[in-house]
Scaffold this motif. Structure first.
Motif, PDB file in Angstrom:
ATOM      1  N   ASN A 159      75.163 -21.356 -93.948  1.00 14.36           N
ATOM      2  CA  ASN A 159      76.361 -20.697 -94.467  1.00 14.36           C
ATOM      3  C   ASN A 159      76.993 -19.711 -93.482  1.00 14.36           C
ATOM      4  O   ASN A 159      77.143 -18.532 -93.794  1.00 14.36           O
ATOM      5  CB  ASN A 159      76.034 -19.963 -95.779  1.00 14.36           C
ATOM      6  CG  ASN A 159      75.500 -20.900 -96.823  1.00 14.36           C
ATOM      7  OD1 ASN A 159      75.997 -22.003 -96.988  1.00 14.36           O
ATOM      8  ND2 ASN A 159      74.480 -20.472 -97.530  1.00 14.36           N
TER       9      ASN A 159
ATOM     10  N   ASP B  89      83.353 -17.853 -91.250  1.00 14.93           N
ATOM     11  CA  ASP B  89      84.361 -18.644 -90.547  1.00 14.93           C
ATOM     12  C   ASP B  89      84.417 -18.385 -89.041  1.00 14.93           C
ATOM     13  O   ASP B  89      84.576 -19.314 -88.262  1.00 14.93           O
ATOM     14  CB  ASP B  89      85.743 -18.414 -91.165  1.00 14.93           C
ATOM     15  CG  ASP B  89      85.876 -19.076 -92.526  1.00 14.93           C
ATOM     16  OD1 ASP B  89      85.067 -19.981 -92.827  1.00 14.93           O
ATOM     17  OD2 ASP B  89      86.780 -18.700 -93.287  1.00 14.93           O
TER      18      ASP B  89
ATOM     19  N   LEU C 113      81.726 -20.481 -87.086  1.00 13.01           N
ATOM     20  CA  LEU C 113      81.636 -21.938 -87.223  1.00 13.01           C
ATOM     21  C   LEU C 113      81.438 -22.609 -85.865  1.00 13.01           C
ATOM     22  O   LEU C 113      80.625 -23.519 -85.735  1.00 13.01           O
ATOM     23  CB  LEU C 113      82.875 -22.500 -87.913  1.00 13.01           C
ATOM     24  CG  LEU C 113      82.997 -22.220 -89.402  1.00 13.01           C
ATOM     25  CD1 LEU C 113      84.307 -22.791 -89.952  1.00 13.01           C
ATOM     26  CD2 LEU C 113      81.820 -22.785 -90.167  1.00 13.01           C
TER      27      LEU C 113
ATOM     28  N   LYS D 189      76.166 -30.070 -94.456  1.00  8.63           N
ATOM     29  CA  LYS D 189      76.796 -29.080 -95.336  1.00  8.63           C
ATOM     30  C   LYS D 189      77.910 -28.323 -94.590  1.00  8.63           C
ATOM     31  O   LYS D 189      78.981 -28.069 -95.139  1.00  8.63           O
ATOM     32  CB  LYS D 189      75.730 -28.108 -95.825  1.00  8.63           C
ATOM     33  CG  LYS D 189      76.195 -27.123 -96.844  1.00  8.63           C
ATOM     34  CD  LYS D 189      75.017 -26.269 -97.310  1.00  8.63           C
ATOM     35  CE  LYS D 189      75.441 -25.182 -98.251  1.00  8.63           C
ATOM     36  NZ  LYS D 189      74.321 -24.320 -98.636  1.00  8.63           N
ATOM     37  N   LEU D 190      77.656 -27.994 -93.325  1.00  9.67           N
ATOM     38  CA  LEU D 190      78.668 -27.319 -92.510  1.00  9.67           C
ATOM     39  C   LEU D 190      79.889 -28.202 -92.297  1.00  9.67           C
ATOM     40  O   LEU D 190      81.021 -27.746 -92.446  1.00  9.67           O
ATOM     41  CB  LEU D 190      78.071 -26.918 -91.164  1.00  9.67           C
ATOM     42  CG  LEU D 190      79.059 -26.302 -90.183  1.00  9.67           C
ATOM     43  CD1 LEU D 190      79.348 -24.853 -90.537  1.00  9.67           C
ATOM     44  CD2 LEU D 190      78.546 -26.405 -88.769  1.00  9.67           C
TER      45      LEU D 190
ATOM     46  N   ASN E 149      80.866 -30.646 -94.147  1.00  8.67           N
ATOM     47  CA  ASN E 149      81.525 -30.762 -95.452  1.00  8.67           C
ATOM     48  C   ASN E 149      82.398 -29.528 -95.712  1.00  8.67           C
ATOM     49  O   ASN E 149      83.492 -29.648 -96.255  1.00  8.67           O
ATOM     50  CB  ASN E 149      80.477 -30.931 -96.554  1.00  8.67           C
ATOM     51  CG  ASN E 149      81.014 -31.700 -97.728  1.00  8.67           C
ATOM     52  OD1 ASN E 149      82.036 -32.354 -97.643  1.00  8.67           O
ATOM     53  ND2 ASN E 149      80.296 -31.610 -98.835  1.00  8.67           N
ATOM     54  N   LYS E 150      81.934 -28.372 -95.308  1.00  7.43           N
ATOM     55  CA  LYS E 150      82.707 -27.133 -95.457  1.00  7.43           C
ATOM     56  C   LYS E 150      83.979 -27.202 -94.611  1.00  7.43           C
ATOM     57  O   LYS E 150      85.047 -26.776 -95.037  1.00  7.43           O
ATOM     58  CB  LYS E 150      81.850 -25.935 -95.050  1.00  7.43           C
ATOM     59  CG  LYS E 150      82.577 -24.613 -95.122  1.00  7.43           C
ATOM     60  CD  LYS E 150      81.675 -23.472 -94.675  1.00  7.43           C
ATOM     61  CE  LYS E 150      82.428 -22.147 -94.716  1.00  7.43           C
ATOM     62  NZ  LYS E 150      81.596 -21.034 -94.270  1.00  7.43           N
TER      63      LYS E 150
ATOM     64  N   ARG F 253      86.790 -29.376 -96.142  1.00  3.96           N
ATOM     65  CA  ARG F 253      87.534 -28.777 -97.261  1.00  3.96           C
ATOM     66  C   ARG F 253      88.346 -27.648 -96.840  1.00  3.96           C
ATOM     67  O   ARG F 253      88.949 -27.118 -96.291  1.00  3.96           O
ATOM     68  CB  ARG F 253      86.554 -28.302 -98.325  1.00  3.96           C
ATOM     69  CG  ARG F 253      85.895 -29.513 -98.897  1.00  3.96           C
ATOM     70  CD  ARG F 253      84.930 -29.185 -99.937  1.00  3.96           C
ATOM     71  NE  ARG F 253      84.352 -30.489-100.262  1.00  3.96           N
ATOM     72  CZ  ARG F 253      83.404 -30.667-101.081  1.00  3.96           C
ATOM     73  NH1 ARG F 253      82.878 -29.674-101.700  1.00  3.96           N
ATOM     74  NH2 ARG F 253      82.944 -31.848-101.336  1.00  3.96           N
TER      75      ARG F 253
END
Length: 133
Positions: free
Chosen positions: A55, A58, A61, A126-127, A129-130, A133
């Motif tokens: 998680n 931003d 990333l 998961k990253l 996928n983030k 979106r």
């Protein structure tokens, strides 16, 4: 006549902007599928644990993606039958580029907890996928 030319130029610019975004989303979705494919063929027992970003905010990333790419280099195939698929899949992940937002991130790869290769890949998925979106 001038209005027609301006309208055509505006229409062209807007249509180009709209087609650029879906291409990037398709690229990330393909990357997501590649990571999921790799999960099934990666060796998970008696291997080195990998620094796994969880998680990230931003501005981190880019750093997180870089950590995942470094970790991919340490992955091993589960067995010799999946070696060619494994090599092709990891090549895609190593060559993936993610644009840097220019913001500075305080954390480094070593600051993240170490996890097994399968947990590492789940976090990578998961990253991505983030990012989609």
């Amino acid at each position: 006549m001038e209005r027609t030319i301006i309208f055509c130029m505006l229409f062209f610019c807007c249509s180009m902007a709209l087609t650029a975004a879906p291409y990037r989303i398709v690229k990330y979705k393909q990357l997501f599928k590649t990571i999921r494919q790799l999960e099934a063929i990666v060796k998970d027992k008696d291997v080195e644990l990998l620094h796994t970003p969880e998680n990230p905010v931003d501005e981190c990333l880019f750093t997180a993606v870089t950590c995942f790419q470094k970790g991919v280099l340490k992955l091993q195939p589960a067995n010799s039958q999946v070696n060619s698929t494994f090599n092709q899949t990891t090549k895609v992940l190593k060559n993936f580029t993610f644009s840097n937002t220019g913001k500075h991130c305080e954390s480094s790869c070593e600051s993240y907890e170490k996890k097994t290769p399968k947990e590492f890949l789940k976090s990578f998925a998961k990253l991505i996928n983030k990012v989609i979106r």
